[in-house]
Design a protein around this motif. Sequence first.
Motif, PDB file in Angstrom:
ATOM      1  N   GLY A   1      -6.574   3.293  -1.725  1.00 44.24           N
ATOM      2  CA  GLY A   1      -5.237   2.931  -1.274  1.00 44.24           C
ATOM      3  C   GLY A   1      -4.620   3.892  -0.269  1.00 44.24           C
TER       4      GLY A   1
ATOM      5  N   CYS B   1      -8.915  -1.124  -2.503  1.00 40.48           N
ATOM      6  CA  CYS B   1      -8.902  -2.520  -2.070  1.00 40.48           C
ATOM      7  C   CYS B   1     -10.155  -3.202  -2.612  1.00 40.48           C
TER       8      CYS B   1
ATOM      9  N   TRP C   1       0.824  -1.207   0.000  1.00 41.90           N
ATOM     10  CA  TRP C   1       0.000   0.000   0.000  1.00 41.90           C
ATOM     11  C   TRP C   1       0.859   1.258   0.000  1.00 41.90           C
TER      12      TRP C   1
ATOM     13  N   CYS D   1      -3.025   3.014   3.517  1.00 42.03           N
ATOM     14  CA  CYS D   1      -1.643   3.348   3.886  1.00 42.03           C
ATOM     15  C   CYS D   1      -1.628   4.228   5.140  1.00 42.03           C
TER      16      CYS D   1
END
Length: 480
Positions: free
Chosen positions: A77, A53, A43, A81
Amino acid sequence: MADPRVIIVGAGMSGLCMAIKLRQAGVGDITIYEKAGAVGGTWRDNTYPGLTCDVPSRFYQFSFATNPEWTHLYSPGPEICAYLDDIADRFDVRRHIVFGTEVTAARHTGGRWHVETSAGGTDEADFLVTATGVLHHPRHPDIPGLGTFAGATFHSARWDHDVPLRGRRVAVVGTGSTGVQITADLAGTAGRLLLFQRTAQWILPAPNRAYSRFTRAAHRRLPVLDRLGYRWHETVISKVLSQAIIKPGWQRRLIGAMCRRNLNKVADPDLRRRLTPPDEPMCKRLIASGGFYDAVQRDDVELVTDTISHVEPRGIVTADGRLHEADVLVLATGFDAHAYVRPMGLVAPDGRTLEEAWRDGPRAYRTVALPGFPNLFFLMGPHSPIGNYSLIAIAEAQAGYITGWIRRWRAGLVTSMAPRADATEAYNEAMRQAMPRTIWTSGCASWYLGKDGLPELWPWTPRDHARMLSTPEFAEFDVS
């Protein structure tokens, strides 16, 4: 009670999970070596447009650290992260991480693992846990002339955000999950988008609805909603999608019908024919998208199904001799999913290397350990149930199992442990016997397949995997 020293390789999702489980068990002598400068793993590395995802947000999170702030059903994403970055601080894991340092080799000698790093340093530990991920090493296609292209060229996992895309001719090679997401996002931004397809993929309809401010506020106020959301999505995936993959039944028929009905959204018969896969839904990793078929029907998007012959400075030339001119070339060509911990070199006490142990393809005991390599454990090791499921849930099960062995070491019950070769072979034979019932063996080429032509995946449900790891079989280990 002695405190074991544990080295973890990788500060992605699974490495963070391992460290948290150890800290919760009271183990504090932990070092995580991370070759990059930040946590997050895949990620962190993947930043391409449209990245989301394909597992629902409420399930793609740690069960012990749910997040009420997800903005969509399927997390973008950058949010994942940021979540992992927060986890590293919230559970005080960051202080254990050595950034910018890659583990290059490790040898077990004198009862301990001796580790060498890219910085020229050495370290040693009682336990070595690899958390290097699955989708980690980008695969670059062997296309003649690729290096001669005059425009910008980059892999989707190494996205160059300095390259402008608006109004330009963008060629995307690959129609896996990444290629589908990039196409759905860039259609309408690029002046012209060329999508080069080798094999059509089945697309499961998955509109990505946004969570309202009211919903997020409710989840903040009532944490039980997060837990219920986690269990709901886990149950639906386990009872429907996971069952559809491993055996025939109504679940397989349902998923297949949903994919075929979704394909009928493509109005043009010729385009629909070219987008129709030759294999069964789920034979390859199922792609979820709510916008791909709309994007590929746009006038400024062209699906190219002719084989790529070569690349020249102006663009891509297909087998029919046609030149497809482009300004930017994006390689959405996936990863080497069979690399696992490699190229890191591992050497057992008897001098046998990991390459020798895996000469016929990666194998492991219960996805987490390897005969002859004591006190070595894998996260996301060979045959882990990674297909269309939350890897976070898998990491939790594996990390819990590994922590159990480390607890026994700490209590003085064992000092060395490795699975027996016969137990490992019996386990792998049971998987081979179960594999023909899975959809993966119905006739398609995919990155799931190993050297023997069989999928390197878990042929039962992820719940079965978690149950298996919940109870160690001590008789199947060589211990001292």
